[in-house]
Design a protein around this motif. Structure first.
Motif, PDB file in Angstrom:
ATOM      1  N   GLY A  33       0.796  -1.060   0.071  1.00  0.00           N
ATOM      2  CA  GLY A  33      -0.156   0.029  -0.008  1.00  0.00           C
ATOM      3  C   GLY A  33       0.704   1.222   0.022  1.00  0.00           C
ATOM      4  O   GLY A  33       0.261   2.363   0.546  1.00  0.00           O
ATOM      5  N   VAL A  34       2.116   1.066  -0.506  1.00  0.00           N
ATOM      6  CA  VAL A  34       2.978   2.298  -0.303  1.00  0.00           C
ATOM      7  C   VAL A  34       2.658   2.994  -1.546  1.00  0.00           C
ATOM      8  O   VAL A  34       2.296   2.769  -2.688  1.00  0.00           O
ATOM      9  CB  VAL A  34       4.172   1.987  -0.425  1.00  0.00           C
ATOM     10  CG1 VAL A  34       5.362   3.206  -0.837  1.00  0.00           C
ATOM     11  CG2 VAL A  34       4.752   1.189   0.598  1.00  0.00           C
ATOM     12  N   ALA A  35       2.420   4.525  -1.638  1.00  0.00           N
ATOM     13  CA  ALA A  35       2.098   5.468  -2.744  1.00  0.00           C
ATOM     14  C   ALA A  35       3.028   4.994  -3.819  1.00  0.00           C
ATOM     15  O   ALA A  35       4.331   4.810  -3.751  1.00  0.00           O
ATOM     16  CB  ALA A  35       2.162   6.716  -2.400  1.00  0.00           C
ATOM     17  N   PRO A  36       2.668   5.281  -5.062  1.00  0.00           N
ATOM     18  CA  PRO A  36       3.138   4.867  -6.252  1.00  0.00           C
ATOM     19  C   PRO A  36       4.668   5.702  -6.409  1.00  0.00           C
ATOM     20  O   PRO A  36       5.657   5.256  -6.743  1.00  0.00           O
ATOM     21  CB  PRO A  36       2.536   5.012  -7.543  1.00  0.00           C
ATOM     22  CG  PRO A  36       1.155   4.889  -6.722  1.00  0.00           C
ATOM     23  CD  PRO A  36       1.085   5.232  -5.564  1.00  0.00           C
ATOM     24  N   GLU A  37       4.456   6.923  -6.058  1.00  0.00           N
ATOM     25  CA  GLU A  37       5.542   7.839  -6.281  1.00  0.00           C
ATOM     26  C   GLU A  37       6.752   7.723  -5.116  1.00  0.00           C
ATOM     27  O   GLU A  37       7.894   7.694  -5.297  1.00  0.00           O
ATOM     28  CB  GLU A  37       5.412   9.263  -6.335  1.00  0.00           C
ATOM     29  CG  GLU A  37       4.619   9.679  -7.564  1.00  0.00           C
ATOM     30  CD  GLU A  37       5.380   9.628  -8.717  1.00  0.00           C
ATOM     31  OE1 GLU A  37       6.612  10.135  -8.535  1.00  0.00           O
ATOM     32  OE2 GLU A  37       4.967   9.365  -9.635  1.00  0.00           O
ATOM     33  N   GLU A  38       6.279   7.329  -3.971  1.00  0.00           N
ATOM     34  CA  GLU A  38       7.224   7.073  -3.056  1.00  0.00           C
ATOM     35  C   GLU A  38       7.966   5.572  -3.244  1.00  0.00           C
ATOM     36  O   GLU A  38       8.887   5.491  -3.033  1.00  0.00           O
ATOM     37  CB  GLU A  38       6.542   6.748  -1.587  1.00  0.00           C
ATOM     38  CG  GLU A  38       7.217   6.507  -0.328  1.00  0.00           C
ATOM     39  CD  GLU A  38       8.611   7.593  -0.039  1.00  0.00           C
ATOM     40  OE1 GLU A  38       9.548   7.144   0.502  1.00  0.00           O
ATOM     41  OE2 GLU A  38       8.340   8.716  -0.676  1.00  0.00           O
ATOM     42  N   ALA A  39       7.034   4.575  -3.946  1.00  0.00           N
ATOM     43  CA  ALA A  39       7.768   3.357  -4.371  1.00  0.00           C
ATOM     44  C   ALA A  39       8.621   3.574  -5.458  1.00  0.00           C
ATOM     45  O   ALA A  39       9.776   2.959  -5.306  1.00  0.00           O
ATOM     46  CB  ALA A  39       6.734   2.394  -4.709  1.00  0.00           C
ATOM     47  N   LYS A  40       8.693   4.450  -6.129  1.00  0.00           N
ATOM     48  CA  LYS A  40       9.518   4.731  -7.128  1.00  0.00           C
ATOM     49  C   LYS A  40      10.873   5.448  -6.655  1.00  0.00           C
ATOM     50  O   LYS A  40      11.777   5.139  -7.137  1.00  0.00           O
ATOM     51  CB  LYS A  40       9.140   5.722  -8.236  1.00  0.00           C
ATOM     52  CG  LYS A  40       7.999   5.255  -9.310  1.00  0.00           C
ATOM     53  CD  LYS A  40       7.390   6.130 -10.221  1.00  0.00           C
ATOM     54  CE  LYS A  40       6.314   5.771 -11.143  1.00  0.00           C
ATOM     55  NZ  LYS A  40       5.592   6.853 -11.746  1.00  0.00           N
ATOM     56  N   ARG A  41      10.752   6.340  -5.795  1.00  0.00           N
ATOM     57  CA  ARG A  41      11.684   6.864  -4.979  1.00  0.00           C
ATOM     58  C   ARG A  41      12.582   5.801  -4.430  1.00  0.00           C
ATOM     59  O   ARG A  41      13.692   5.734  -4.338  1.00  0.00           O
ATOM     60  CB  ARG A  41      11.345   7.930  -4.091  1.00  0.00           C
ATOM     61  CG  ARG A  41      11.162   9.033  -4.790  1.00  0.00           C
ATOM     62  CD  ARG A  41      10.873  10.258  -3.603  1.00  0.00           C
ATOM     63  NE  ARG A  41       9.861  10.485  -3.095  1.00  0.00           N
ATOM     64  CZ  ARG A  41       8.491  10.642  -3.426  1.00  0.00           C
ATOM     65  NH1 ARG A  41       8.514  11.425  -4.599  1.00  0.00           N
ATOM     66  NH2 ARG A  41       7.423  10.674  -2.775  1.00  0.00           N
ATOM     67  N   ILE A  42      11.838   4.864  -3.436  1.00  0.00           N
ATOM     68  CA  ILE A  42      12.520   3.814  -2.985  1.00  0.00           C
ATOM     69  C   ILE A  42      13.349   2.824  -3.820  1.00  0.00           C
ATOM     70  O   ILE A  42      14.427   2.376  -3.813  1.00  0.00           O
ATOM     71  CB  ILE A  42      11.664   3.096  -2.338  1.00  0.00           C
ATOM     72  CG1 ILE A  42      10.923   3.701  -0.977  1.00  0.00           C
ATOM     73  CG2 ILE A  42      12.245   1.465  -1.614  1.00  0.00           C
ATOM     74  CD1 ILE A  42       9.708   3.007  -0.525  1.00  0.00           C
ATOM     75  N   ALA A  43      12.577   2.449  -5.171  1.00  0.00           N
ATOM     76  CA  ALA A  43      13.355   1.685  -6.073  1.00  0.00           C
ATOM     77  C   ALA A  43      14.623   2.363  -6.680  1.00  0.00           C
ATOM     78  O   ALA A  43      15.502   1.690  -6.843  1.00  0.00           O
ATOM     79  CB  ALA A  43      12.579   1.361  -7.110  1.00  0.00           C
ATOM     80  N   VAL A  44      14.597   3.430  -7.013  1.00  0.00           N
ATOM     81  CA  VAL A  44      15.778   4.107  -7.563  1.00  0.00           C
ATOM     82  C   VAL A  44      16.660   4.346  -6.590  1.00  0.00           C
ATOM     83  O   VAL A  44      18.256   4.234  -6.902  1.00  0.00           O
ATOM     84  CB  VAL A  44      15.184   5.761  -7.916  1.00  0.00           C
ATOM     85  CG1 VAL A  44      16.561   6.676  -8.307  1.00  0.00           C
ATOM     86  CG2 VAL A  44      14.276   5.486  -9.125  1.00  0.00           C
ATOM     87  N   ARG A  45      16.324   4.707  -5.078  1.00  0.00           N
ATOM     88  CA  ARG A  45      17.618   4.778  -4.204  1.00  0.00           C
ATOM     89  C   ARG A  45      18.117   3.372  -4.092  1.00  0.00           C
ATOM     90  O   ARG A  45      19.430   3.371  -3.886  1.00  0.00           O
ATOM     91  CB  ARG A  45      16.874   5.175  -2.888  1.00  0.00           C
ATOM     92  CG  ARG A  45      16.838   6.623  -2.663  1.00  0.00           C
ATOM     93  CD  ARG A  45      16.624   7.070  -1.279  1.00  0.00           C
ATOM     94  NE  ARG A  45      15.241   7.618  -1.461  1.00  0.00           N
ATOM     95  CZ  ARG A  45      14.042   7.039  -0.540  1.00  0.00           C
ATOM     96  NH1 ARG A  45      14.542   6.368   0.669  1.00  0.00           N
ATOM     97  NH2 ARG A  45      13.011   7.528  -0.719  1.00  0.00           N
ATOM     98  N   SER A  46      17.343   2.169  -4.164  1.00  0.00           N
ATOM     99  CA  SER A  46      18.095   0.837  -3.987  1.00  0.00           C
ATOM    100  C   SER A  46      18.896   0.591  -5.105  1.00  0.00           C
ATOM    101  O   SER A  46      20.121   0.028  -4.832  1.00  0.00           O
ATOM    102  CB  SER A  46      16.974   0.120  -4.050  1.00  0.00           C
ATOM    103  OG  SER A  46      16.249  -0.035  -2.969  1.00  0.00           O
ATOM    104  N   VAL A  47      18.612   0.929  -6.333  1.00  0.00           N
ATOM    105  CA  VAL A  47      19.502   0.847  -7.485  1.00  0.00           C
ATOM    106  C   VAL A  47      20.660   1.654  -7.215  1.00  0.00           C
ATOM    107  O   VAL A  47      21.973   1.032  -7.681  1.00  0.00           O
ATOM    108  CB  VAL A  47      18.732   0.874  -8.977  1.00  0.00           C
ATOM    109  CG1 VAL A  47      19.654   1.090  -9.904  1.00  0.00           C
ATOM    110  CG2 VAL A  47      17.979  -0.281  -9.001  1.00  0.00           C
ATOM    111  N   MET A  48      20.582   2.938  -6.912  1.00  0.00           N
ATOM    112  CA  MET A  48      21.762   3.694  -6.880  1.00  0.00           C
ATOM    113  C   MET A  48      22.485   3.273  -5.731  1.00  0.00           C
ATOM    114  O   MET A  48      23.845   3.365  -5.884  1.00  0.00           O
ATOM    115  CB  MET A  48      21.091   5.235  -6.660  1.00  0.00           C
ATOM    116  CG  MET A  48      20.294   5.969  -7.629  1.00  0.00           C
ATOM    117  SD  MET A  48      21.281   5.663  -9.430  1.00  0.00           S
ATOM    118  CE  MET A  48      22.942   6.828  -9.167  1.00  0.00           C
TER     119      MET A  48
END
Length: 57
Positions: A33-48
């Motif tokens: 249930g994480v907001a889509p924009e927050e999920a994108k930020r989490i994913a990008v931070r993880s890859v970085m």
């Protein structure tokens, strides 16, 4: 925010692995249930962070 930027030293296999990681994070965040924009930020931070740890080795 885009996730298509791939450093020159990253090969296709590395890019595919990053995409798998990002898709898994986005899927799990959606399930939680994480907001889509927050999920994108989490994913990008993880890859970085992954790229940063790989460049240190």
């Amino acid at each position: 925010m885009t996730v298509d930027a791939v450093p020159p030293e990253a090969g296709p296999a590395n890019h595919e692995g990053e995409m798998v990681i990002m898709q898994a994070i986005l899927k799990n965040c959606a399930a939680l249930g994480v907001a889509p924009e927050e999920a994108k930020r989490i994913a990008v931070r993880s890859v970085m962070n992954l790229r940063r740890t790989q460049s240190v080795r």
